[in-house]
Design an enzyme around this catalytic site. Structure first.
Site, mmCIF file in Angstrom:
data_model
loop_
_atom_site.group_PDB
_atom_site.id
_atom_site.type_symbol
_atom_site.label_atom_id
_atom_site.label_comp_id
_atom_site.label_asym_id
_atom_site.label_seq_id
_atom_site.Cartn_x
_atom_site.Cartn_y
_atom_site.Cartn_z
ATOM 1 C CD1 TRP A 1 -46.823 -80.995 -28.120
ATOM 2 C CD2 TRP A 1 -45.369 -82.497 -28.907
ATOM 3 N NE1 TRP A 1 -46.531 -80.661 -29.422
ATOM 4 C CE2 TRP A 1 -45.643 -81.569 -29.930
ATOM 5 C CE3 TRP A 1 -44.468 -83.534 -29.172
ATOM 6 C CZ2 TRP A 1 -45.064 -81.637 -31.193
ATOM 7 C CZ3 TRP A 1 -43.893 -83.615 -30.420
ATOM 8 C CH2 TRP A 1 -44.185 -82.674 -31.424
ATOM 9 C CG HIS B 1 -50.088 -81.605 -31.057
ATOM 10 N ND1 HIS B 1 -48.949 -81.765 -31.790
ATOM 11 C CD2 HIS B 1 -50.527 -82.869 -30.801
ATOM 12 C CE1 HIS B 1 -48.686 -83.043 -31.957
ATOM 13 N NE2 HIS B 1 -49.632 -83.731 -31.376
ATOM 14 N NE ARG C 1 -48.537 -78.636 -25.825
ATOM 15 C CZ ARG C 1 -47.867 -78.012 -26.766
ATOM 16 N NH1 ARG C 1 -46.797 -77.311 -26.450
ATOM 17 N NH2 ARG C 1 -48.264 -78.073 -28.022
ATOM 18 C CB VAL D 1 -43.799 -81.006 -41.035
ATOM 19 C CG1 VAL D 1 -45.314 -80.879 -40.986
ATOM 20 C CG2 VAL D 1 -43.160 -80.394 -39.810
ATOM 21 C CB ALA E 1 -49.617 -79.819 -41.575
HETATM 22 N N1 PHE Z 1 -48.532 -79.359 -33.433
HETATM 23 C C1 PHE Z 1 -47.374 -78.513 -33.381
HETATM 24 C C2 PHE Z 1 -47.220 -77.989 -31.948
HETATM 25 O O1 PHE Z 1 -48.065 -78.162 -31.149
HETATM 26 C C3 PHE Z 1 -47.485 -77.360 -34.353
HETATM 27 C C4 PHE Z 1 -47.426 -77.792 -35.775
HETATM 28 C C5 PHE Z 1 -48.555 -78.169 -36.464
HETATM 29 C C6 PHE Z 1 -46.201 -77.836 -36.461
HETATM 30 C C7 PHE Z 1 -48.507 -78.559 -37.790
HETATM 31 C C8 PHE Z 1 -46.132 -78.222 -37.752
HETATM 32 C C9 PHE Z 1 -47.281 -78.586 -38.420
HETATM 33 O O2 PHE Z 1 -46.197 -77.443 -31.593
#
Ligand code: PHE
Length: 362
Positions: free
Chosen positions: A165, A186, A212, A269, A330
């Site tokens: 990120w 995010h 970003r 995750v 999620a």
């Molecule tokens: N937040 C992650 C992204 O910006 C996406 C994501 C959200 C992945 C929740 C897994 C679970 O790339």
């Protein structure tokens, strides 16, 4: 030559003056010409005023008759003037009634009504799909702490996963010389915020803007939406994740959609996946009927639409949930990307370009 002779020679007779004045008055058709006429006859040095003034210089025996005659003309001209004024006004009113007439049978002019931005529309459509599956819609802050955006999501300081990120940091330094504040990269920080503030069961959907530090191109913007989903309870399994996202994909992209999960890595995750749908453009074939390659899925037959996974035990523990007791899933997706796929938009920059010709199409 006496003064009276002078006037009588230079001036027309009273009758002639009257006739001339009335004829000229009749010819006046504007306010300006009417005013000119009034000044010319009845004004301080007007023709009739001069006649009236000259009466004083007449021999006494003529004065009375001449005065009376002149006054009579004066009254007549004044009244005629007023009549003419009224007449012109009346004419103008009838004219206006004609030219300003409203034809109530004409069709109305179209009123241009505003509409929702395509991002807003797709965000709402996606949220509605989850809301009808029992998810609660929530929003959170766009300016976020490092703690929520990274740390509580199992991305510690100096962890290489932070490179996933590109972050816009807020120019504020804490006691340890670190910058703890940022524009969220995010919507995942809301996972931690929601779990911190409530006990399971949790079932939330979180739309919101993310930022970003990004060089923009056709598929990257520095500002975009994400939609986060989170479900935590006793006994939540990967099957729940699959079923929920399968239902979502069919609602947005059509009942015949198939889905595919592949392993992917997100620190918060485990296991982590990316989810794809079979390409609706080529029906998953990679090629169109005429044999040409499909541009939407780049000839792969599959389109990646989001990241997902089972909430990492460390994340659960971090917010005070017992990872032995609770599990959850999620997911996170970019609605602009979803809209691009769904409507065949080939440049994400159009969403924030403010080009009305683009925006009007939705
Ligand atoms: N937040 C992650 C992204 O910006 C996406 C994501 C959200 C992945 C929740 C897994 C679970 O790339």
């Amino acid at each position: 030559m006496s003064a009276s002779e002078d006037i009588q020679i230079a001036s027309p007779s009273h009758d002639e003056l009257q006739a001339l004045a009335l004829a000229e008055l009749e010819a006046c058709s504007t306010d300006e010409s009417l005013e000119q006429w009034r000044i010319g006859y009845l004004g301080r040095s007007g023709k009739l005023t001069q006649v009236l003034r000259s009466v004083g210089s007449l021999p006494v025996e003529e004065r009375k008759a001449a005065g009376a005659a002149a006054n009579q003309i004066k009254t007549l001209l004044e009244r005629s003037f007023e009549d003419r004024q009224e007449e012109l006004l009346a004419q103008r009113r009838t004219g206006l009634a004609e030219t300003e007439r409203i034809d109530v049978t004409l069709p109305g002019r179209p009123v241009s009504v505003g509409r929702f931005h395509p991002s807003t529309q797709i965000v709402r459509e996606i949220c509605d799909a989850f809301a009808s599956m029992g998810f609660q819609i929530l929003e959170g802050p766009e300016v976020e702490w490092d703690r929520y955006n990274f740390e509580l999501l199992n991305i510690p300081q100096d962890h290489p996963a932070r490179d996933m990120w590109d972050t816009l940091w807020i120019d504020h330094v804490d006691d340890e010389g670190r910058r703890p504040m940022l524009l969220r990269t995010h919507t995942s920080p809301m996972q931690a915020r929601v779990m911190e503030s409530q006990e399971p069961p949790v079932r939330v959907i979180v739309p919101g803007k993310c930022y970003r530090y990004e060089a923009t191109d056709a598929t990257h913007e520095s500002q975009f939406y994400q939609i986060e989903g989170l479900a935590v309870d006793e006994g939540i399994t990967f099957a729940h994740l699959k079923g929920t996202l399968y239902e979502f994909a069919r609602r947005i992209f059509g009942q015949e959609r198939r889905i595919r999960f592949r392993c992917d890595y997100f620190p918060f995750v485990e296991p982590g996946v990316d989810m794809s749908i079979d390409c609706f453009n080529c029906q998953g074939d990679g090629h169109l009927k005429d044999g040409s390659g499909c541009r939407i899925c780049k000839e792969t037959g599959w389109i990646e639409i989001m990241g997902a996974g089972m909430v990492h035990p460390k994340v659960l523990a971090g917010v005070g949930y017992d990872p032995e007791k609770y599990t959850g899933f999620a997911f996170g997706m970019g609605p602009e990307r979803i809209a691009m796929l769904k409507y065949g938009i080939d440049d994400i920059r159009l969403f924030y370009g403010n080009d009305i010709r683009f925006l009007r199409q939705f």
